[in-house]
Design a protein around this motif. Structure first.
Motif, PDB file in Angstrom:
ATOM      1  N   ASN A 198       0.679  -1.323   0.013  1.00 19.83           N
ATOM      2  CA  ASN A 198       0.047   0.277  -0.165  1.00 19.83           C
ATOM      3  C   ASN A 198       0.840   1.371   0.060  1.00 19.83           C
ATOM      4  O   ASN A 198       0.382   2.403   0.371  1.00 19.83           O
ATOM      5  N   LYS A 199       2.160   0.944  -0.299  1.00 20.65           N
ATOM      6  CA  LYS A 199       2.899   2.153  -0.461  1.00 20.65           C
ATOM      7  C   LYS A 199       2.991   2.420  -2.092  1.00 20.65           C
ATOM      8  O   LYS A 199       3.051   1.735  -2.969  1.00 20.65           O
ATOM      9  N   ILE A 200       3.447   3.671  -2.590  1.00 17.22           N
ATOM     10  CA  ILE A 200       3.631   4.156  -3.713  1.00 17.22           C
ATOM     11  C   ILE A 200       5.092   4.575  -3.898  1.00 17.22           C
ATOM     12  O   ILE A 200       5.809   5.484  -3.377  1.00 17.22           O
ATOM     13  N   THR A 201       5.781   3.574  -4.727  1.00 15.83           N
ATOM     14  CA  THR A 201       7.353   3.696  -4.836  1.00 15.83           C
ATOM     15  C   THR A 201       7.559   3.941  -6.383  1.00 15.83           C
ATOM     16  O   THR A 201       7.196   2.876  -7.117  1.00 15.83           O
ATOM     17  N   ARG A 202       8.483   4.817  -6.679  1.00 15.74           N
ATOM     18  CA  ARG A 202       8.916   4.983  -8.020  1.00 15.74           C
ATOM     19  C   ARG A 202      10.021   3.846  -8.479  1.00 15.74           C
ATOM     20  O   ARG A 202      10.980   4.072  -7.935  1.00 15.74           O
ATOM     21  N   VAL A 203       9.726   3.112  -9.281  1.00 21.08           N
ATOM     22  CA  VAL A 203      10.641   2.055  -9.519  1.00 21.08           C
ATOM     23  C   VAL A 203      11.576   2.638 -10.839  1.00 21.08           C
ATOM     24  O   VAL A 203      12.962   2.322 -10.569  1.00 21.08           O
ATOM     25  N   GLY A 204      11.100   3.303 -11.594  1.00 17.26           N
ATOM     26  CA  GLY A 204      12.050   3.786 -12.783  1.00 17.26           C
ATOM     27  C   GLY A 204      11.103   4.416 -13.982  1.00 17.26           C
ATOM     28  O   GLY A 204       9.973   4.456 -13.796  1.00 17.26           O
ATOM     29  N   SER A 205      11.753   4.841 -15.125  1.00 17.99           N
ATOM     30  CA  SER A 205      11.052   5.267 -16.275  1.00 17.99           C
ATOM     31  C   SER A 205      11.473   4.896 -17.524  1.00 17.99           C
ATOM     32  O   SER A 205      12.712   4.640 -17.464  1.00 17.99           O
ATOM     33  N   VAL A 206      10.707   5.010 -18.557  1.00 15.39           N
ATOM     34  CA  VAL A 206      11.082   4.823 -19.702  1.00 15.39           C
ATOM     35  C   VAL A 206      10.469   5.990 -20.673  1.00 15.39           C
ATOM     36  O   VAL A 206       9.403   6.342 -20.606  1.00 15.39           O
ATOM     37  N   HIS A 207      11.271   6.435 -21.510  1.00 13.70           N
ATOM     38  CA  HIS A 207      10.849   7.512 -22.373  1.00 13.70           C
ATOM     39  C   HIS A 207      11.034   7.059 -23.869  1.00 13.70           C
ATOM     40  O   HIS A 207      11.948   6.453 -24.169  1.00 13.70           O
ATOM     41  N   PHE A 208      10.272   7.658 -24.486  1.00 16.56           N
ATOM     42  CA  PHE A 208      10.138   7.333 -26.164  1.00 16.56           C
ATOM     43  C   PHE A 208      10.646   8.922 -26.919  1.00 16.56           C
ATOM     44  O   PHE A 208       9.852   9.824 -26.604  1.00 16.56           O
ATOM     45  N   GLU A 209      11.637   8.998 -27.492  1.00 18.20           N
ATOM     46  CA  GLU A 209      11.886  10.221 -28.104  1.00 18.20           C
ATOM     47  C   GLU A 209      11.098  10.556 -29.210  1.00 18.20           C
ATOM     48  O   GLU A 209      10.219   9.969 -29.984  1.00 18.20           O
ATOM     49  N   TYR A 210      11.128  11.956 -29.398  1.00 20.47           N
ATOM     50  CA  TYR A 210      10.312  12.670 -30.497  1.00 20.47           C
ATOM     51  C   TYR A 210      11.120  13.923 -30.909  1.00 20.47           C
ATOM     52  O   TYR A 210      12.095  14.532 -30.271  1.00 20.47           O
TER      53      TYR A 210
END
Length: 194
Positions: A176-188
């Motif tokens: 029940n915790k909100i933890t940021r794991v990572g991110s992925v970005h798509f270039e434009y």
């Protein structure tokens, strides 16, 4: 004249980088992908590239069912959304459910990525942060929950995270915790407004 050209060149070069705009950089990409492959994550996605800021002023304001009253995806955003879909398939990422702001640029991002989108007004406004956090905390699917939304919603829900167009922020809600794991970005291509 030379000074004006030089200054214009410096400004143009600075604005071509996402860092110049103050956007958050991609982080923990490999861990984000691995977590999505395992499933059970909540993935917050800023809609693909739709040039401009805000929405056009019209006599009746923004009408969710009428894309002509909104700022929309252009060719770069459509290409970017299709790349998201290819990424999900090639990485064997299972999506159990996709919720989206009813704004056209959000649900079209999901549709172009090949997702079965459910429109929900909860994800259109930064005033709904508590409700959005409840949805994130309550997710318990084996696959992933995708939420397609806007910069201001993401920035207000996850303070300090300034999502670029087409970025996925992977969230783990274990315990029940909100933890940021990572991110992925798509270039434009920021300069392509067509």
């Amino acid at each position: 004249m030379f000074k004006k050209i030089l200054i214009a060149t410096v400004i143009a070069t600075a604005t071509l980088t996402s860092h110049a705009w103050g956007f958050s950089n991609e982080f923990n990409r490999a861990e984000a992908i691995e977590s999505m492959q395992k499933g059970g994550m909540v993935v917050i996605v800023r809609h693909a590239y739709a040039p401009g800021v805000g929405d056009p002023d019209g006599p009746n304001g923004v009408i969710h069912e009428d894309c002509s009253t909104q700022r929309n995806l252009k060719s770069e955003g459509k290409r970017q959304a299709a790349e998201m879909g290819k990424f999900l398939i090639s990485n064997n990422i299972v999506i159990d459910k996709t919720l989206s702001s009813p704004m056209c640029r959000c649900w079209q991002t999901g549709t172009l990525a090949g997702l079965d989108v459910i429109k929900d007004k909860l994800f259109v406004n930064k005033k709904n942060v508590d409700g959005i956090k409840d949805v994130i905390k309550d997710w318990n699917g084996k696959g992933n929950l995708f939420i397609l939304t806007h910069y201001t919603v993401i920035n207000n829900t996850f303070h300090g995270y300034k999502a670029q167009s087409g970025s996925m922020l992977v969230i783990d809600n274990t315990g029940n915790k909100i933890t940021r794991v990572g991110s992925v970005h798509f270039e434009y291509d920021l300069m392509n407004k067509e």
